[in-house]
Design an enzyme around this catalytic site. Structure first.
Site, PDB file in Angstrom:
ATOM      1  N   MET A 146       0.830  -1.196   0.000  1.00  0.00           N
ATOM      2  CA  MET A 146       0.000   0.000   0.000  1.00  0.00           C
ATOM      3  C   MET A 146       0.874   1.259   0.000  1.00  0.00           C
ATOM      4  O   MET A 146       2.021   1.224   0.412  1.00  0.00           O
ATOM      5  CB  MET A 146      -0.912   0.023   1.231  1.00  0.00           C
ATOM      6  CG  MET A 146      -1.983  -1.053   1.221  1.00  0.00           C
ATOM      7  SD  MET A 146      -3.183  -0.776  -0.089  1.00  0.00           S
ATOM      8  CE  MET A 146      -4.375  -2.062   0.291  1.00  0.00           C
ATOM      9  N   CYS A 147       0.299   2.364  -0.426  1.00  0.00           N
ATOM     10  CA  CYS A 147       1.002   3.637  -0.490  1.00  0.00           C
ATOM     11  C   CYS A 147       0.986   4.324   0.872  1.00  0.00           C
ATOM     12  O   CYS A 147       0.423   3.824   1.836  1.00  0.00           O
ATOM     13  CB  CYS A 147       0.348   4.534  -1.540  1.00  0.00           C
ATOM     14  SG  CYS A 147       0.205   3.769  -3.170  1.00  0.00           S
TER      15      CYS A 147
END
Length: 255
Positions: A1-2
């Site tokens: 995930m970012c």
């Protein structure tokens, strides 16, 4: 995930301290290495920088760490790609114009098969689910309001739109038009509000401490939003799953 970073303040405020720690997650303290970006408002104007290189190596990121960022609304993002190739056009934050203002959006998550019909002005340039979601939000905002709505009206509409997207996957996002900063959490998002009396804080991702009392006034208020807390010695508040918050003048507003 970012990873997401947002800042909202009641006066133009230096975001360099937060960005310095945040950028370490792009290859040093975490493996978010598929590009990065930052956008910060100066009145109705906007400075917008993106790069598909790692933020820890990027000469553009080095420039930002040295640049005296003074803004009331900032959104930054470091990418770990789930959809779309590693390329400049797929780097967040994304920018569009609506009602004579710039709008900035960054997303952390993965929206499965989310490709609603888009028409007219708002079309993605890249291939990410994130930019498609942003374009759809802009399209629906424009359809929902004949004129420029208040922040309170926008918040109610955004709450409805976020609830329609969130079932498609993970939908943590930051959005700003320079007047306010909206934040929505599906999974991980935290915030802190700093105000007088200001103390000092130590970054979690780098050995750096800042005494905020040396660079603020008693009337200053600053809210910082991040995927994970940026400092090790402050009390951050976690968003509830599904929560949408709007920050104005450095404080979360009642909805």
């Amino acid at each position: 995930m970012c990873q997401l970073l947002g800042m909202n303040a009641n006066t133009p405020t230096d975001a360099t301290f937060s960005f310095t720690g945040f950028a370490q997650r792009a290859g040093h303290t975490a493996d978010h290495t598929d590009g990065w970006g930052i956008a910060f408002f100066e009145d109705k104007g906007l400075r917008h920088f993106v790069d598909h290189e790692r933020a820890v190596d990027s000469p553009v990121a080095a420039l930002i760490r040295r640049y005296p960022i003074k803004s009331r609304n900032v959104i930054a993002h470091i990418r770990k790609a789930t959809q779309g190739v590693v390329s400049l056009e797929n780097c967040h934050p994304f920018v569009r114009e609506l009602w004579g203002r710039y709008w900035v959006f960054a997303h952390n998550g993965d929206l499965k098969d989310f490709r609603p019909r888009l028409h007219g002005h708002f079309q993605p340039v890249g291939s990410t689910d994130s930019e498609h979601a942003f374009c759809w939000i802009m399209q629906e905002l424009a359809k929902s309001h004949a004129g420029v709505p208040s922040v309170a009206e926008l918040t109610l509409t955004l709450r409805e739109l976020a609830a329609r997207i969130a079932p498609q996957g993970t939908f943590n996002f930051l959005l700003s038009n320079g007047q306010a900063l909206w934040a929505h959490a599906s999974t991980h998002l935290h915030y802190i509000e700093r105000r007088h009396p200001f103390a000092s804080a130590h970054l979690s991702d780098e050995d750096l401490r800042l005494d905020f009392s040396t660079c603020t006034t008693p009337s200053d208020r600053v809210a910082v939003i991040a995927t994970a807390p940026l400092t090790r010695d402050e009390q951050w508040t976690a968003f509830a799953s599904g929560a949408l918050k709007v920050f104005v003048d450095g404080a979360a507003q009642a909805i």
